[in-house]
Structures are given as structure tokens and as C-alpha cells.
Design a protein around this motif. Structure first.
Motif, mmCIF file in Angstrom:
data_model
loop_
_atom_site.group_PDB
_atom_site.id
_atom_site.type_symbol
_atom_site.label_atom_id
_atom_site.label_comp_id
_atom_site.label_asym_id
_atom_site.label_seq_id
_atom_site.Cartn_x
_atom_site.Cartn_y
_atom_site.Cartn_z
ATOM 1 N N SER A 585 0.828 -1.214 0.000
ATOM 2 C CA SER A 585 0.000 0.000 0.000
ATOM 3 C C SER A 585 0.856 1.255 0.000
ATOM 4 N N ASP A 586 1.916 1.230 0.791
ATOM 5 C CA ASP A 586 2.789 2.404 0.884
ATOM 6 C C ASP A 586 3.504 2.676 -0.437
ATOM 7 N N ARG A 587 3.936 1.613 -1.114
ATOM 8 C CA ARG A 587 4.824 1.792 -2.266
ATOM 9 C C ARG A 587 4.112 1.804 -3.616
ATOM 10 N N SER A 588 2.921 1.270 -3.684
ATOM 11 C CA SER A 588 2.222 1.212 -4.970
ATOM 12 C C SER A 588 1.306 2.414 -5.139
ATOM 13 N N ALA A 589 0.798 2.566 -6.363
ATOM 14 C CA ALA A 589 -0.150 3.647 -6.616
ATOM 15 C C ALA A 589 -1.485 3.357 -5.957
ATOM 16 N N GLN A 590 -1.839 2.082 -5.871
ATOM 17 C CA GLN A 590 -3.128 1.698 -5.289
ATOM 18 C C GLN A 590 -3.089 0.226 -4.931
ATOM 19 N N LEU A 591 -3.726 -0.110 -3.809
ATOM 20 C CA LEU A 591 -3.857 -1.493 -3.400
ATOM 21 C C LEU A 591 -5.341 -1.814 -3.320
ATOM 22 N N ILE A 592 -5.751 -2.810 -4.087
ATOM 23 C CA ILE A 592 -7.141 -3.247 -4.081
ATOM 24 C C ILE A 592 -7.178 -4.659 -3.515
ATOM 25 N N LEU A 593 -7.940 -4.831 -2.390
ATOM 26 C CA LEU A 593 -8.060 -6.136 -1.757
ATOM 27 C C LEU A 593 -9.469 -6.663 -1.967
ATOM 28 N N LEU A 594 -9.548 -7.902 -2.445
ATOM 29 C CA LEU A 594 -10.826 -8.594 -2.588
ATOM 30 C C LEU A 594 -10.827 -9.741 -1.586
ATOM 31 N N ALA A 595 -11.934 -9.896 -0.807
ATOM 32 C CA ALA A 595 -11.926 -10.948 0.205
ATOM 33 C C ALA A 595 -13.344 -11.357 0.567
ATOM 34 N N HIS A 596 -13.436 -12.615 0.992
ATOM 35 C CA HIS A 596 -14.680 -13.118 1.582
ATOM 36 C C HIS A 596 -14.722 -12.817 3.079
ATOM 37 N N ASP A 597 -13.564 -12.507 3.653
ATOM 38 C CA ASP A 597 -13.428 -12.322 5.099
ATOM 39 C C ASP A 597 -13.485 -10.833 5.432
#
Length: 760
Positions: A585-597
Motif C-alpha cells: 500500500s505504501d509503495r504502490s499507486a493503489q492497493l485493491i483487496l478482494l476478500a470473503h473475510d
């Protein structure tokens, strides 16, 4: 950044789904229940990254009424659309970890194929080797094109090369006299095929050239009779002269046969006393007779040997020779024997005959005299040699032809038809090789071969440079993977990742190191498929992904998408995974998380915002909508993840503070809130199947040192609260559903319940 998922139509459960009002922040959390379309969304993002539409075509809505279509909005309102089976553009900066990544780069069904290892290398090296990989791929493509061109031209040339290999055909030279050689060989080939009939042809023989012994003739002409009386000879000669016929000598000589020395053999008169008769007897003695016979024989021989029939016989024989030479002229160079000297031969023969006939006649007239001069002798020899020389010369020509014929026949017997055929074919192919069309093809071949050579050199150079980069990159990559595996608590490591060009493109090669043993990916027992659990395989794949992604120098421009980073199979690895997500998250342009939890998503949001309070977070969910399709909506992760106790507490507290007005919901929440409070107040002390009334009885009868004594003084208040709250539950009030709820009363009891929870 991916700012909005504006529209998805006709893909999976996203039939006509709009997400345009939901903005995705730098940390975008997307929650979905099982089967709602989380994997479909990951496939959509994979497709826009690679441009591959197959996965989307495979996920068309089964009962959909629209063709697949997608609209995504990136930074600055830039839209990327999928329509008619293709994207308007690709976004390779989107990096996705999901089951597709695992199946394409690590394994599928526990099997690791050559494609997996090639794809893993592509992912591991990533954009850092774009230029070198492009150069290598271009060189490989150029090599294939050049190879195909060389092969194509060789196929074209094979239509001209006969049975010769192209390099041999190419090396053929063309002699200036190739046509002459070819004609000669073709003739030899025909001759060899007809050898039996040719060798049986008649061979010309020599012309029979007569010979005359001039010396012997002149020897006869020069003979004399020393015993003949000169006077007798004179008288006889005078008498013969008077008779006027040289032949009279023979007549007179023959008359001597009948001479009885008494009567004249010619007139019968008495010969006594006649001197001429005596002279006859003296002249025509025995020696004379012998000489006359010799002269006669010589004359006969001359007549026979020098008649014109001899010349006619020669000419006839020569005609036969010429006929045979004409037949043989098909096989050797021959010419007809000349006839231009026949006139000279005839004149020479006639002159010689006349000369010798004249001399013989003189001899007959004067047998006792020597006839013929040396000059006449020499002239006779000259005439004979002149006549004979003409045909002796022609016999020399015949002998030469016969020698050539015999040589030709010997050579013909030794001819090898197959070898002649090969020689003919070679010359014919040489002519074809140097034809305009074939020379043009070889010029094209030279150009194609030069192109192939350059492509091979370019490929070798590109592969050397790429191999050097891969070696350095993969060494660090292996170390990073093993570090991540160790931190994730994996019980295995990987061996150093190596590369090879076993296929058309480079690919990785590695092994699993487990319990001190090396386990190959394939063709071994045990193997990758059997020694690692499904959780281990997913952990390995995740280590591959994060090792490459975090090492990418362009990570600041990447949109990192992770589908279920912590599944039910690897909950023990949550802590380090959370640390990795924070770094991503810190180093990328965007972090997208997909989860059932949802709890994991909430935990991620809390941890990452704790470390970076400026981090913007968006939370969406994929939820069920009309007709069982899926849509997008906002989600409060805290509320989604709260415990029943906290839900009941929040319901009561918010009603008291005026945040919501559902009085019945609040009344129902009072008793479970009290039960939850007591279970937390005395963890493990209260059986979970006891009602609140039974719990209060336990507390009321408790004695020191029982922990329940801590609230025993408040038992009356708890019983009063339970009496009110119990009216809204089926186990204590069968008519709870119709129980009248007074808002003011509910507020009062809610405050008392909160006071009990807060104050005790």
C-alpha cells in the motif's frame, strides 16, 4: 489509480451492474460473499491488464440479454472500455494475484508445466527486462521468419534440383561447352543402350591394291641368247622383217616342231642345201624356246595385272568401304574415301600397261636382244608407285578408321549407362542451376541466409544479455522468495531459480527443498503435487507474487490487486501478510483487496490507517440484487464485523442518544445485551445454555469466594431489568410479537441497562 468501476454488463452475475457512484481510494477494500462475483471482478482486472478477452468470453452471463461490456475509470477521468470482444486499451500497470495468477504461473491441479515456468519467468523479470526481452523475442521472430524464408526458397529450389541436395546443387558450375558435352553424353547414352547392335556392325576392310614386279619384267626383257649364231639371227630377223609381222617369229618357231631336217615343215619341199632352213634350226634352238615361253608368260601376267578391270575392282571395293563408313559415321567422325584421284590412277595404270606392252612386243620381235632402257624401267616403277600410292593412302585412312572403330567398340563395352545418365543429369542440372530463374532464387536465398545469420547473432547477443540480467534478477528473486516463505512460516524453501531455453522461450527451473530433501516439480515421486498442501502451494504463489512486485522499480505506478491474500487455508500467516500489504500500500499507486473475510478487511484497514493516518480507504461490497444478480454497494466493515453483543449494545446506545428510532429492535436487544455483559464479566463461568433468569439465580445464591458475589448487591436491579426485557422474547413470553412497546419506557430501561453495563 482505478477510480471507479462504472459499468459491467453481461459478465457472470454482473448482468447490468453500475458502480459509478462508488469511488475507489488508494486502499480499496471489496468484500463479497461466496459466489457473488469476486473472482469475476479479479478476472476483469486481469483482462484489462493483459488485453486477453478469453476469460471474459468464458464468463458471459448465462441468462444475460446483453453482450459483455465494461467501463472502467482511471485517473483524470480516463475511461477504458471493453466492447465487441476487445478492450479500448490495456493497462499493464494492473498487477493481480488471484487463482488465475496461480494457475498460469505456479501450478494447475498440482501440476507444474513448461508454460507455468515460462510465465513465472515473465512475471519475475517483469518490466525490468522489457527492452531485452523484446530484442530477444524480435530476434527469435526474425529468426523464425528468416528460417521460414530459407525453407520456402529451398522448397522452391528443390523443384529444380532433382535428387541433389540444395548445397550440392548450389555448387554446380557451368562449362562453356556444356551443350557440346551434353550432346556427346546423350549420344554415348544412346550408343550404350544399343551396344549389342552397334558392335555387330561390319567393319570396313582394306582396298586390294595390285602389285607388279617391274624388276622381274625388266629382267625378262633384258635376257639374251649367247648360243644363237649372229648370222642366223640376222637372216631370221631379215626374213621376219620381210614378212612384215613380228608375230611371224612365233610362227617360224612353232614350225620347227615339224622339221624332220629333210622336208620343209611349211611347204614340204626338200630342205637340203637351203641355208635359211639351217638358220631357222640354229636360231630356234631349246634356249630360244625357253626364253620365248618366259616372255609370253610375262606378257600374260602384265595383261592380267594391269587391266582396267583391276581398277574397277578397286573402285567397287572402295564403294563398299564408303557405305560402311557412312554407317559408322554415326558413332565416329568419318568421311567417304575420295574419288578425285581415280583419273590419275587410271592414266597411271594405262600408261604403265602401254609401256610394258610395247616393250614385250619388242622382246617378242627380238627375243635374243635385251629390251628396255633404265629410264623405261624407272618410268615403269614411277607409274606403278603412282597408281598404287593413291590406294595405299586410302588404305591408311581405312586403317585409321578401323582403329577408331575398334577403340569405340572397346569403349562402348566398358560404358556404364547409369554413370552416363548421372553425368547427363549433372550437366542438365548445371544448366538449370545457372538459369535466370534459379539464379534469382539463389540470390534470394543468399539474402534470406544473411538475414537468418544476423537474426541468430542478434538472438545470441540478446539471450546473453537477457541471461545475465535473469541470472542477477533471479538470484535476488530466489532469496526474496525464501525470505518471504520463512516469514510466512512455511516449512519449505525453493532452490535457486535457474533459466533455460528448452522451449522457444526462456523458462524457469527450480525445486522445492523440504526436510533436507530436494523435490522436483515434475516427473518425480514424491513431487510438487504431493508434498505441499494446498495452503503451502498458495503461500508459494503469494511469495512469488510479492517478491517480484516489491522488487519492481516501477511499483509506484502499479495498481496491485490481491484476491483473498489470506484464505481459510493459511490463517496462521495473517500477521506477515498484513505487513506485506502495508508495504504494498505504501509503495504502490493503489492497493485493491478482494476478500470473503470482512474481519480481515477491517483489520487491514485499521492496521494500515494506524501506520498512515493520511491513507484514504474505500470499502465496497458485492451484494445480491434483484433476480439473484450482483451489484455494488457501500459497506461499514466495523458494523459488518461486530459481535452480536456489540450489535445489541450499539442498538441500545444509539436509541438512547437518538441515532435511530426503532423502539421494538431496541426492546428486543436489551436481554441479549445483559446476557452478553454477564458472559464477558464472568468468562467461562456461565453455561451458554442458561437463560438470563437462571443466570441471575446462580448469582443470587453465590457465596464467597464465588466470583458472582461481585454483583450480588445489584441482583434486584438485574431481576427488574430482566422482567422488562423478557417480555420481548419467545422463551419467556409466547406473545412477544404482539407485546406493546412504549418508547418512553424503553428509553428508561435502556438507560438502566447501560448503567448496569457501565457501572458494575
Amino acid at each position: 489509480m482505478l477510480c471507479r468501476i462504472q459499468d459491467i454488463r453481461g459478465i457472470g452475475l454482473f448482468h447490468e451492474t453500475s458502480g459509478s457512484k462508488y469511488k475507489l481510494e488508494k486502499l480499496a477494500l471489496i468484500y463479497a460473499g461466496n459466489g457473488r462475483g469476486k473472482s469475476t471482478l479479479a478476472s476483469i482486472l486481469t483482462s484489462v491488464s493483459t488485453g486477453d478477452s478469453q476469460a471474459l468470453e468464458e464468463r458471459k452471463t448465462i441468462d444475460g440479454t446483453t453482450e459483455p461490456a465494461i467501463k472502467l475509470q482511471f485517473d483524470s477521468g480516463h475511461k477504458v472500455e471493453f466492447e465487441s470482444g476487445a478492450w479500448s486499451e490495456t493497462r499493464p500497470e494492473v498487477k493481480i494475484f488471484d487463482t488465475t495468477f496461480i494457475e498460469q504461473n505456479v501450478h494447475s491441479g498440482g501440476q507444474v508445466s513448461a508454460d507455468h515456468r515460462k510465465n513465472l519467468l515473465d512475471f519475475a523479470i517483469g518490466d525490468r527486462a522489457v527492452t531485452l526481452r523484446l530484442a530477444e523475442e524480435t530476434a527469435v521472430t526474425d529468426q523464425k521468419v528468416a528460417t521460414a524464408s530459407v525453407q520456402s526458397i529451398n522448397r522452391d529450389l528443390s523443384a529444380f534440383s532433382g535428387d541433389l541436395q540444395i548445397p550440392v546443387f548450389r555448387s554446380l558450375t557451368l562449362d562453356k561447352d556444356a551443350d557440346v558435352q551434353l550432346e556427346s553424353l546423350q549420344k554415348r547414352q544412346v550408343d550404350a543402350q544399343r551396344a549389342g547392335s552397334i558392335t555387330s556392325l561390319n567393319v570396313p576392310g582394306s582396298i586390294p591394291v595390285p602389285d607388279v614386279d617391274i624388276e622381274a619384267i625388266f629382267g625378262v626383257l633384258g635376257k639374251t641368247l649367247d648360243n644363237i649364231h649372229d648370222e642366223a639371227a640376222t637372216q631370221v630377223e631379215d626374213h621376219v622383217a620381210r614378212l612384215g609381222d613380228p608375230e611371224a617369229v612365233d610362227w617360224l618357231n612353232q614350225g620347227q616342231i615339224f622339221d624332220d631336217e629333210i622336208h620343209c615343215p611349211y611347204c614340204g619341199q626338200s630342205t637340203d642345201g637351203i641355208s635359211l632352213i639351217k638358220m631357222y634350226r640354229t636360231h630356234f634352238n631349246e634356249a630360244y624356246g625357253t626364253l620365248k615361253e618366259l616372255v609370253a608368260a610375262t606378257r600374260s601376267a602384265i595383261t592380267q595385272q594391269l587391266s582396267l578391270s583391276i581398277l574397277e575392282n578397286i573402285i567397287e571395293h572402295r564403294e563398299q568401304v564408303n557405305e560402311k563408313l557412312i554407317v559408322w559415321s554415326e558413332y565416329i567422325a568419318t568421311e567417304k574415301l575420295p574419288t578425285d584421284l581415280d583419273g590419275l590412277a587410271e592414266a597411271s595404270l594405262k600408261n604403265l600397261s602401254d609401256l610394258l606392252e610395247g616393250l614385250i612386243k619388242q622382246k617378242i620381235s627380238a627375243p635374243a636382244e635385251a629390251i628396255g632402257t633404265p629410264d623405261q624401267n624407272a618410268e615403269a616403277i614411277r607409274l606403278l608407285q603412282q597408281f598404287r600410292g593413291i590406294y595405299i593412302d586410302q588404305n591408311a585412312i581405312i586403317a585409321k578408321y578401323v582403329s577408331e572403330i575398334e577403340s569405340f567398340k572397346r569403349n562402348l563395352q566398358n560404358e556404364d549407362p547409369a554413370e552416363i545418365s548421372r553425368a547427363i543429369t549433372r550437366i542438365q542440372l548445371s544448366k538449370v542451376r545457372h538459369s535466370v530463374q534459379v539464379k534469382a532464387l539463389f540470390a534470394q536465398l543468399s539474402t534470406a541466409e544473411n538475414g537468418l545469420k544476423k537474426a541468430e547473432e542478434d538472438k545470441r547477443e540478446a539471450r546473453e544479455q537477457l541471461s545475465a540480467l535473469m541470472s542477477t534478477t533471479l538470484t535476488q528473486y530466489s532469496q526474496d522468495i525464501n525470505r518471504h516463505l520463512a516469514n510466512l512460516g512455511a516449512s519449505f524453501q525453493i532452490s535457486a531459480i535457474k533459466t533455460n531455453y528448452a522451449g522457444s522461450k526462456p523458462r524457469t527451473d527450480y525445486a522445492i527443498s523440504l526436510r533436507g530433501k530436494s523435490v522436483k516439480l515434475t516427473n518425480d515421486n514424491p513431487s510438487f503435487a504431493t508434498v505441499l498442501s494446498e495452503g503451502d502451494k498458495r503461500t508459494l504463489a503469494f511469495a512469488f507474487f510479492i517478491a517480484s512486485t516489491l522488487a519492481d522499480p516501477d511499483i509506484a505506478n502499479h495498481i496491485v490487486v490481491i484476491d483473498d491474500p489470506v484464505s481459510s487455508l493459511d490463517r496462521s500467516r495473517r500477521s506477515y501478510t498484513m505487513k506485506i500489504l502495508s508495504e504494498l500500500s505504501d509503495r504502490s499507486a493503489q492497493l485493491i483487496l478482494l476478500a470473503h473475510d470482512a474481519n480481515f478487511l477491517r483489520e487491514t484497514a485499521r492496521n494500515l490507517t494506524k501506520e498512515n493516518d493520511a491513507l484514504k480507504v474505500s470499502s465496497l461490497q458485492i451484494l445480491r440484487i434483484e433476480k439473484g444478480y450482483s451489484g455494488f454497494g457501500q459497506i461499514d466493515l466495523d458494523r459488518e464485523c461486530e459481535t452480536p453483543y456489540y450489535t445489541h449494545y450499539r442498538t441500545v446506545d444509539e436509541y438512547v442518544t437518538g441515532s435511530h428510532a426503532d423502539v421494538k429492535q431496541t426492546a428486543v436487544a436489551l436481554r441479549p445485551l445483559l446476557e452478553g455483559y454477564l458472559h464477558r464479566k464472568f468468562p467461562g463461568k456461565l453455561p451458554s445454555n442458561l437463560t438470563l433468569g437462571s443466570v441471575l439465580s446462580e448469582i443470587d445464591t453465590a457465596a464467597t469466594p464465588n466470583a458472582f458475589t461481585a454483583i450480588k448487591n445489584n441482583i434486584a436491579e438485574f431481576r427488574d431489568l430482566n422482567a422488562f426485557a423478557g417480555k420481548f422474547h419467545h422463551d419467556t413470553n409466547p406473545g412477544y410479537q404482539t407485546e406493546v412497546v412504549d418508547p418512553d419506557e424503553v428509553v428508561a430501561f435502556s438507560r438502566r441497562v447501560l448503567a448496569a453495563v457501565h457501572g458494575s
